[in-house]
Design a protein around this motif. Structure first.
Motif, PDB file in Angstrom:
ATOM      1  N   HIS A   1      -1.258   7.798  -4.607  1.00 57.79           N
ATOM      2  CA  HIS A   1      -2.519   7.185  -4.983  1.00 57.79           C
ATOM      3  C   HIS A   1      -2.982   7.724  -6.346  1.00 57.79           C
ATOM      4  CE1 HIS A   1      -3.858   4.413  -1.984  1.00 57.79           C
ATOM      5  NE2 HIS A   1      -3.710   5.274  -0.977  1.00 57.79           N
TER       6      HIS A   1
ATOM      7  N   SER B   1       0.440   3.837   1.763  1.00 58.98           N
ATOM      8  CA  SER B   1       0.647   4.275   3.153  1.00 58.98           C
ATOM      9  C   SER B   1       1.871   3.578   3.751  1.00 58.98           C
ATOM     10  CB  SER B   1      -0.587   3.954   3.999  1.00 58.98           C
ATOM     11  OG  SER B   1      -1.724   4.611   3.502  1.00 58.98           O
ATOM     12  N   GLU B   2       2.003   2.288   3.499  1.00 62.29           N
ATOM     13  CA  GLU B   2       3.157   1.543   4.003  1.00 62.29           C
ATOM     14  C   GLU B   2       4.448   2.037   3.365  1.00 62.29           C
ATOM     15  OE1 GLU B   2       1.210  -2.838   5.000  1.00 62.29           O
ATOM     16  OE2 GLU B   2       1.847  -2.375   2.946  1.00 62.29           O
TER      17      GLU B   2
ATOM     18  N   LEU C   1       5.224   5.647   4.891  1.00 69.81           N
ATOM     19  CA  LEU C   1       5.612   5.568   6.305  1.00 69.81           C
ATOM     20  C   LEU C   1       6.935   4.842   6.474  1.00 69.81           C
ATOM     21  CD1 LEU C   1       2.156   4.806   7.967  1.00 69.81           C
ATOM     22  CD2 LEU C   1       3.431   6.957   8.027  1.00 69.81           C
TER      23      LEU C   1
ATOM     24  N   LEU D   1       0.125  12.617   4.609  1.00 71.90           N
ATOM     25  CA  LEU D   1      -1.129  12.387   3.900  1.00 71.90           C
ATOM     26  C   LEU D   1      -1.072  12.933   2.472  1.00 71.90           C
ATOM     27  CD1 LEU D   1      -3.726  13.157   6.731  1.00 71.90           C
ATOM     28  CD2 LEU D   1      -3.144  10.929   5.764  1.00 71.90           C
TER      29      LEU D   1
ATOM     30  N   ILE E   1       0.873  10.439   0.421  1.00 78.34           N
ATOM     31  CA  ILE E   1       0.074   9.248   0.128  1.00 78.34           C
ATOM     32  C   ILE E   1      -0.938   9.537  -0.977  1.00 78.34           C
ATOM     33  CG2 ILE E   1      -1.627   7.637   1.077  1.00 78.34           C
ATOM     34  CD1 ILE E   1      -0.169   7.937   3.783  1.00 78.34           C
TER      35      ILE E   1
ATOM     36  N   SER F   1       0.846  -1.198   0.000  1.00 76.78           N
ATOM     37  CA  SER F   1       0.000   0.000   0.000  1.00 76.78           C
ATOM     38  C   SER F   1       0.876   1.241   0.000  1.00 76.78           C
ATOM     39  CB  SER F   1      -0.919   0.003   1.226  1.00 76.78           C
ATOM     40  OG  SER F   1      -0.180   0.262   2.415  1.00 76.78           O
TER      41      SER F   1
END
Length: 248
Positions: free
Chosen positions: A242, A105-106, A109, A235, A238, A103
């Motif tokens: 995306h 997000s992973e 981060l 955010l 991300i 993902s």
């Protein structure tokens, strides 16, 4: 998965000459300033006539060492964050990451954790430098750790900003200059907008919130500011990836 990416990012920093070069230059400058501040402290204390004029060695050393480190981080963070995503785009490996079950997000981060771990080593060495005086001097550990926490939060917020800038381009050099410009503005907003009528911009200055930690004051408002600042750019990063995954 986040820890795997962070470990890979940290290992890649030490696998290149730049990671070691940044570490060596940083340590050389901070170590030199530490030595000079140590000698200067005793020179000043010898000339102090009254007890009230005497300054604690922890405060004197921390203000000098961490002060120069905060300035150095303005240049270190763009250097180590410029490759986080832009290098993936440049090497055309971003498509592989996009098509993997990983993902976004992973990925974000993990990369942020990797660079923050590297920069935390630099902060940790400064704490050790000052703490090494403990057998010969009375060190105010709460003040020292508060100061270190402030610098760590500042570095984390700056890294999140640098990571987002790296998401915007495939050119690492452009990402470095973009991060440097953005960080300069965010650090010095209180200087650009010193008017009382522009207090909102004044409160968005990273350096303004860092100064509270430098005074030894642990304020939840300042901690929350750095957390929200970091989360905001995480955010944004991300969302940017995306959008790349959806629209190419």
């Amino acid at each position: 998965m986040i820890l795997i990416i962070a470990r890979k990012e940290l290992r890649s920093l030490f696998a290149t000459p730049m990671g070691w070069l940044v570490l060596a230059i940083f340590q050389a400058i901070v170590g030199t300033y530490y030595s000079l501040s140590f000698n200067q402290y005793f020179e000043i204390m010898q000339s102090a006539q009254w007890q009230v004029q005497k300054i604690g060695i922890t405060q004197f050393m921390a203000e000098g060492v961490f002060g120069v480190a905060a300035v150095l981080m303005l240049f270190v963070v763009p250097l180590v964050s410029m490759k986080l995503i832009s290098e993936e785009r440049k090497n055309q490996t971003m498509a592989l990451l996009m098509s993997s079950p990983l993902s976004m997000s992973e990925l974000i981060l993990g990369k942020l954790l990797g660079i923050v771990s590297y920069l935390s080593l630099l902060i940790g060495t400064m704490v050790v430098m000052i703490a090494m005086m403990l057998p010969w001097a009375e060190i105010d550990l709460p003040y020292l750790l508060t100061h270190a926490l402030g610098l760590w939060l500042l570095v984390t917020a700056s890294s999140a900003l640098g990571l987002y800038v790296s998401c915007l381009t495939a050119n690492p050099i452009l990402a470095a200059f973009g991060s440097l410009a953005a960080l300069t503005v965010c650090l010095l907003l209180d200087k650009f907008f010193a008017d009382n009528n522009q207090v909102m911009f004044h409160d968005f200055s990273l350096m303004q919130h860092y100064r509270q930690f430098a005074l030894g004051m642990l304020n939840s408002y300042d901690v929350l500011f750095f957390v929200l600042f970091s989360a905001f750019f995480v955010l944004l990063s991300i969302r940017r990836l995306h959008a790349d995954r959806l629209y190419g």
